[in-house]
Design a protein around this motif. Structure first.
Motif, PDB file in Angstrom:
ATOM      1  N   ALA A  47       0.833  -1.207   0.000  1.00  0.00           N
ATOM      2  CA  ALA A  47       0.000   0.000   0.000  1.00  0.00           C
ATOM      3  C   ALA A  47       0.871   1.262   0.000  1.00  0.00           C
ATOM      4  O   ALA A  47       0.571   2.228  -0.710  1.00  0.00           O
ATOM      5  N   ALA A  51       1.009   4.093  -2.974  1.00  0.00           N
ATOM      6  CA  ALA A  51       0.786   5.502  -2.632  1.00  0.00           C
ATOM      7  C   ALA A  51       1.990   6.358  -3.028  1.00  0.00           C
ATOM      8  O   ALA A  51       1.831   7.456  -3.583  1.00  0.00           O
ATOM      9  N   SER A  54       2.190   6.615  -6.922  1.00  0.00           N
ATOM     10  CA  SER A  54       1.117   7.453  -7.469  1.00  0.00           C
ATOM     11  C   SER A  54       1.411   8.927  -7.203  1.00  0.00           C
ATOM     12  O   SER A  54       1.222   9.773  -8.077  1.00  0.00           O
ATOM     13  N   ASP A  55       1.912   9.226  -6.035  1.00  0.00           N
ATOM     14  CA  ASP A  55       2.273  10.598  -5.684  1.00  0.00           C
ATOM     15  C   ASP A  55       3.446  11.085  -6.537  1.00  0.00           C
ATOM     16  O   ASP A  55       3.429  12.189  -7.069  1.00  0.00           O
ATOM     17  N   LYS A  60      -3.523   8.825 -10.002  1.00  0.00           N
ATOM     18  CA  LYS A  60      -4.350   8.332  -8.904  1.00  0.00           C
ATOM     19  C   LYS A  60      -3.866   6.963  -8.460  1.00  0.00           C
ATOM     20  O   LYS A  60      -3.282   6.216  -9.245  1.00  0.00           O
ATOM     21  N   LYS A  61      -4.101   6.625  -7.201  1.00  0.00           N
ATOM     22  CA  LYS A  61      -3.681   5.318  -6.670  1.00  0.00           C
ATOM     23  C   LYS A  61      -4.265   4.167  -7.480  1.00  0.00           C
ATOM     24  O   LYS A  61      -3.617   3.151  -7.660  1.00  0.00           O
TER      25      LYS A  61
END
Length: 92
Positions: A47, A51, A54-55, A60-61
């Protein structure tokens, strides 16, 4: 490390969980090594990796999909809507 595929880019990653902070460490054995602050317990590292990517890539995740390696350090990830050249500039 990065390969253009239809609809996005495939990223080969080697993760180092339980690091002091999450960051890209650079190329390692044909993969991109990423240090993750999260522990490899109950999917927390996966996870955190999703995250973080994506950042980093500005998507988007839901556009970052773990294809292989859910329980190992070597992972194959698909990032939708990004090409290898653009991702390479940001990741490496």
């Amino acid at each position: 490390m990065l390969k253009d595929v239809p609809g996005g880019v495939e990223v080969l990653v080697l993760v180092q969980p339980r690091a002091s902070r999450t960051k890209v460490l650079g190329p390692h054995d044909g993969r991109i090594k990423i240090a993750l602050a999260a522990p490899p317990v109950d999917g927390e590292a996966n996870a955190a990796l999703i995250a973080f990517l994506s950042d980093l890539l500005g998507v988007k995740k839901g556009q970052v999909i773990l294809l292989d390696g859910a329980t190992g350090r070597r992972k194959r990830i698909f990032v939708q809507g990004v090409d290898a050249r653009a991702a390479g500039v940001v990741i490496q």
